[in-house]
Structures are given as structure tokens and as C-alpha cells.
Design a protein around this motif. Structure first.
Motif, mmCIF file in Angstrom:
data_model
loop_
_atom_site.group_PDB
_atom_site.id
_atom_site.type_symbol
_atom_site.label_atom_id
_atom_site.label_comp_id
_atom_site.label_asym_id
_atom_site.label_seq_id
_atom_site.Cartn_x
_atom_site.Cartn_y
_atom_site.Cartn_z
ATOM 1 N N GLU A 175 0.838 -1.193 0.000
ATOM 2 C CA GLU A 175 0.000 0.000 0.000
ATOM 3 C C GLU A 175 0.880 1.253 0.000
ATOM 4 O OE1 GLU A 175 -3.272 0.738 -0.151
ATOM 5 O OE2 GLU A 175 -3.794 -1.380 -0.485
ATOM 6 N N ARG A 176 0.524 2.196 -0.876
ATOM 7 C CA ARG A 176 1.233 3.472 -0.914
ATOM 8 C C ARG A 176 0.489 4.470 -0.029
ATOM 9 N NH1 ARG A 176 2.084 4.867 -6.648
ATOM 10 N NH2 ARG A 176 -0.161 5.305 -6.604
ATOM 11 N N THR A 177 1.193 5.073 0.898
ATOM 12 C CA THR A 177 0.618 6.055 1.818
ATOM 13 C C THR A 177 1.347 7.386 1.624
ATOM 14 O OG1 THR A 177 2.156 5.772 3.667
ATOM 15 C CG2 THR A 177 0.369 4.141 3.468
ATOM 16 N N PRO A 178 0.836 8.472 2.185
ATOM 17 C CA PRO A 178 1.549 9.754 2.096
ATOM 18 C C PRO A 178 2.960 9.695 2.689
ATOM 19 C CG PRO A 178 -0.714 10.108 2.784
ATOM 20 C CD PRO A 178 -0.500 8.627 2.798
ATOM 21 N N ALA A 179 3.193 8.743 3.596
ATOM 22 C CA ALA A 179 4.515 8.616 4.224
ATOM 23 C C ALA A 179 5.421 7.634 3.492
ATOM 24 C CB ALA A 179 4.356 8.176 5.681
ATOM 25 N N GLY A 180 4.897 6.969 2.461
ATOM 26 C CA GLY A 180 5.694 5.987 1.737
ATOM 27 C C GLY A 180 5.000 4.637 1.687
ATOM 28 N N TRP A 181 5.699 3.651 1.131
ATOM 29 C CA TRP A 181 5.131 2.312 0.961
ATOM 30 C C TRP A 181 5.202 1.507 2.256
ATOM 31 C CZ3 TRP A 181 2.674 0.297 -3.287
ATOM 32 C CH2 TRP A 181 2.730 1.051 -4.457
ATOM 33 N N ILE A 182 4.153 0.711 2.486
ATOM 34 C CA ILE A 182 4.096 -0.225 3.594
ATOM 35 C C ILE A 182 3.433 -1.490 3.071
ATOM 36 C CG2 ILE A 182 1.901 0.741 4.453
ATOM 37 C CD1 ILE A 182 2.916 0.107 7.312
ATOM 38 N N TRP A 183 3.841 -2.652 3.538
ATOM 39 C CA TRP A 183 3.347 -3.896 2.933
ATOM 40 C C TRP A 183 3.189 -4.995 3.980
ATOM 41 C CZ3 TRP A 183 7.925 -1.444 1.936
ATOM 42 C CH2 TRP A 183 9.101 -2.056 2.387
ATOM 43 N N PHE A 184 2.500 -6.050 3.555
ATOM 44 C CA PHE A 184 2.289 -7.196 4.444
ATOM 45 C C PHE A 184 2.598 -8.506 3.728
ATOM 46 C CE2 PHE A 184 -1.954 -6.527 2.539
ATOM 47 C CZ PHE A 184 -2.274 -7.810 2.106
ATOM 48 N N HIS A 185 2.968 -9.497 4.531
ATOM 49 C CA HIS A 185 3.114 -10.889 4.112
ATOM 50 C C HIS A 185 2.037 -11.633 4.903
ATOM 51 C CE1 HIS A 185 7.659 -10.044 3.480
ATOM 52 N NE2 HIS A 185 7.192 -9.002 4.172
ATOM 53 N N ALA A 186 1.068 -12.221 4.243
ATOM 54 C CA ALA A 186 -0.050 -12.853 4.963
ATOM 55 C C ALA A 186 -0.324 -14.247 4.422
ATOM 56 C CB ALA A 186 -1.312 -11.998 4.859
ATOM 57 N N TYR A 187 -0.736 -15.136 5.313
ATOM 58 C CA TYR A 187 -1.101 -16.497 4.888
ATOM 59 C C TYR A 187 -2.022 -17.120 5.938
ATOM 60 C CZ TYR A 187 2.905 -17.330 7.982
ATOM 61 O OH TYR A 187 3.785 -17.301 9.048
ATOM 62 N N GLU A 199 5.571 -4.761 7.195
ATOM 63 C CA GLU A 199 6.958 -4.304 7.074
ATOM 64 C C GLU A 199 6.982 -2.962 6.355
ATOM 65 O OE1 GLU A 199 11.255 -5.992 5.335
ATOM 66 O OE2 GLU A 199 9.375 -7.009 4.825
ATOM 67 N N CYS A 200 7.964 -2.125 6.699
ATOM 68 C CA CYS A 200 8.150 -0.845 6.015
ATOM 69 C C CYS A 200 9.517 -0.294 6.359
ATOM 70 C CB CYS A 200 7.058 0.157 6.397
ATOM 71 S SG CYS A 200 7.009 0.589 8.154
#
Length: 409
Positions: A175-187, A199-200
């Protein structure tokens, strides 16, 4: 032989099982600092190679692990502004609590003395002490200079969460946010829960205010950011009840030596590999197998421990290189964000930089429904064929084994 395993995680419990199987007369004790039934972490992942080894060493616990595991048969990649793409691959996931429950029950059934709420001051007189107490090993820290312990901190921030939203398969979401990219690893790891690792970069972490929020407020902020992926479900931080927060930097632990007299390191106490390649549990349990083999060969303890270390260092080397390359890719993730969706997901898949050209052509072709379905069927058939070779296994046909996971994001 009197053996004490310090740490009741997968490494310590599984080694206790194997030690008892190899020598029923061994006095084996497992000491765990947490109360019984308390563990941090959510689900763990593993692949067919670990199942092959588990069935070879102890078919009883292997069958229980296999039966309890959730199967997934591809990776899904989502990113702001890009179409959803898919990566070939399959694996298994299992709740950490369930895995430990299976291993504890098996150990106790064989006569292992498992003790909870213990620390290193409770170690009984032992011929061998196995330090399987994690990356922050207390036992290793007593003589870190002898072991030559090195801890290198990763650049990114991450947190290990759970959610009642059940993902269809292993999913990466950016996901791109105003503060930068942040992401998830999900299962998913059972029919009601998924692991959700966020993670970011440190700049994004502080820009989103996550450095100033407690566990409850931090989860709420992440729920808002990832709302499109969670279908209205919550994120849960185990540490919320204690008032802390689970944000960490990954610790890359290495040791120049793995033994000191009758003390030997195992699992994360000896080595860590970045969570992005999902091999921590596998490597810990394979450590247990190697140490059990070295001791079963007989002879003096010192050469047996040396043999164990040599075997595991050789096996770990390529995975440690892959894990380092993987962690560095995620630290540079914003550099890849401008790629088109298919190229972006391929860059994620090939973050070790080892794939030949045909893998990219296959990746492009299997973004279409029919080729993708054929590849998933082929991988399912391969999994079924491999499973048939395991001791005492009579798996169902590939079509049944490939049944979809619970529906969800």
C-alpha cells in the motif's frame, strides 16, 4: 545420557523427541521459560522438503503435522495502482501453537520431562545442554565471546500480527501512503486465522506515527491502511495486553562456534534467516535432525558436536545468502514500485536474482486464467506424487488435495 534442552520451541521439542527415539534410556528434559500454552507468533510456513524429512525421522508426529497443516498453491501479489498478479508456488502453514502442542504431546508420550516457567537457573546436571532458546538466547549470552556471536540489525521495521480474516492463499500486499510504501506478508494457518506480518522502511514507520503509538492504536492505524485487504476484520498484536509493541528490526544472528564444552547451539540461537523466505522453523527442526544423527553415531561428544555443526553450516550457506538477498530487496522495495504489475511481481519473485529468462516468460503466461489453472494442477500433481513416497502415506488424489482454502481476501 542426560540431555537438557533449554527452549520449548520447535527445535528443542523436536530434538527431545528424536533423542528419545534414538535412545529410550536417555534422560531428556525440556525447559521453557513461558507458562504452558503461551507462545508468541502466529502461523509458520514450510515446504515439502521438511515434510519429507519429518516422515523419515518420526512418521507419528509427521502425520499429525501434515494433517493439521493448511495448504496453499500460489502466491498473490497486490499493490496500489496495479492489477493483481500471481506467482507459482505452493507450501504449508500451521499455527505455531498447534505445532508446539503436537511436538510436546509426542515428546511426553516418549518419556521426555517437559517443564514450563523455567529459566537457565533450573538446568539439572546434564551431559549435554542444547541452547534452543531463540535469537536472543540467554544461554548463549553467558559466553558470547566464546561463541563469537554477531548480531546485525536489518534496516526495515516489521511486526508479527494475526487476523481473523482468512486469506485465500499466501498474499503480499503493498500500500502506498503519504509517508511511503508499507506492505504485508499474509497467509492462512487454520480455518479461522491468518498470519499478517507488516513491514516498512523506518522513514515510513515514523512518518505514519507508528513509532509513537501503543499496540492497540498501532493496530488501528494498520487496519485503516490495509482495510481493503482485511474485509473489516481486526489485526491483533499479542503484546497489546502487556502494554508493549511488537515492532522490531530483524536480527541476523551468526556464531563463529556452535559449541562450548557440553553446550551446543540450535535453531535461532545458532543462526537466523530473514522471515521473507519462511525457513526459520524448517531450519530449526533440521538442526535437531542433524544433532540427533551426530549423537546416534556414537563416540565422544566433542567430535559429534563438530560433525553436527559442519553438516548444518554447509546446508545453511545457500539459504542464508538467499535470505540476505531477500531482506535487501525489501529494504529497496520503493525502488521497484514504479514497475508495471507483472514486472513488479516478477521482481518480487526473483529477488535473489537467480532465475533464467524462461521463468519470466512462464510468469507472464500464467497471469491468464487457463495457463495459471494448468500450472496449479501440475504443481498439485507433483505434490501428490512426492507425498506418495513418504513412509506410511496413502494420499488422496491430486484434485482432492488441491481443494481451495476458505474464501476470503
Amino acid at each position: 545420557m542426560r540431555i537438557t534442552c533449554v527452549g520449548g520451541g520447535p527445535a528443542g521439542l523436536y530434538f527431545a523427541v528424536l533423542a528419545k527415539l534414538a535412545g529410550p534410556a536417555h534422560e531428556v528434559t525440556v525447559l521453557e521459560r513461558n507458562p504452558r500454552g503461551v507462545t508468541y507468533g502466529w502461523g509458520v510456513v514450510f515446504w515439502d522438503d521438511l515434510l519429507d524429512d519429518l516422515f523419515s525421522y518420526d512418521p507419528v508426529s509427521a502425520r499429525q503435522i501434515s494433517d493439521a497443516a493448511c495448504q496453499w498453491d500460489e502466491y498473490e501479489v497486490r499493490a496500489t495502482g496495479k492489477s493483481v498478479t500471481h506467482l507459482a508456488g505452493y507450501g504449508f502453514s500451521l499455527g505455531r501453537h498447534k505445532l508446539l502442542s503436537i511436538l510436546e504431546a509426542r515428546a511426553v508420550s516418549l518419556g521426555v520431562d517437559v517443564r514450563w516457567s523455567c529459566d537457565i537457573s533450573d538446568i539439572p546436571s546434564s551431559d549435554l545442554i542444547v541452547a534452543a532458546d531463540g535469537a536472543g538466547s540467554t544461554l548463549r549470552a553467558l559466553d558470547s565471546k566464546h561463541f563469537g556471536t554477531s548480531v546485525v540489525m536489518g534496516g526495515n521495521k516489521y511486526i508479527w500480527l494475526g487476523t481473523p480474516h482468512v486469506f485465500r492463499t499466501f498474499t503480499f500486499g503493498f500500500e502506498r501512503t503519504p509517508a511511503g510504501w508499507i506492505w504485508f506478508h499474509a497467509y492462512p494457518f487454520d480455518d479461522a486465522t491468518s498470519t499478517f506480518i507488516v513491514e516498512c522502511t523506518p522513514a515510513t514507520w515514523s512518518g505514519l506515527g507508528l513509532d509513537r503509538l501503543d499496540a492497540a492504536a498501532g493496530c488501528a492505524r494498520l487496519e485503516s491502511i490495509f482495510a481493503a485487504h482485511l474485509d473489516g476484520q481486526r489485526l491483533v498484536d499479542h503484546r497489546a495486553e502487556s502494554g508493549g509493541t511488537g515492532w522490531m528490526n530483524f536480527r541476523r544472528v551468526t556464531n563463529e562456534r556452535w559449541d562450548n564444552g557440553n553446550v551446543v547451539l540450535m535453531g535461532d540461537a545458532a543462526h537466523t534467516t530473514h522471515f521473507a523466505i519462511g525457513s526459520g522453523t524448517k531450519l530449526a527442526m533440521q538442526d535437531a535432525m542433524a544433532l540427533a544423527d551426530a549423537l546416534a553415531a556414537g563416540g565422544a561428544l566433542a567430535p559429534a558436536l563438530e560433525k553436527y555443526e559442519h553438516r548444518r553450516r554447509a546446508a545453511l550457506a545457500p539459504l542464508q545468502r538467499a535470505a540476505l538477498a531477500s531482506s535487501e530487496w525489501f529494504e529497496r522495495m520503493p525502488d521497484y514500485a514504479g514497475l508495471p504489475s507483472t514486472r513488479f511481481s516478477y521482481a518480487l519473485s526473483d529477488r535473489r536474482g537467480e532465475y533464467p529468462l524462461w521463468r519470466y516468460l512462464l510468469h507472464r503466461g500464467t497471469q491468464h486464467a487457463v495457463p495459471r489453472a494448468l500450472l496449479r494442477w501440475a504443481l498439485s500433481a507433483r505434490r501428490w506424487t512426492r507425498a506418495r513416497r513418504r513412509p506410511g502415506v496413502a494420499p488422496t488424489a491430486p484434485a482432492a488435495r488441491a481443494a481451495p482454502l476458505p474464501t476470503g481476501g
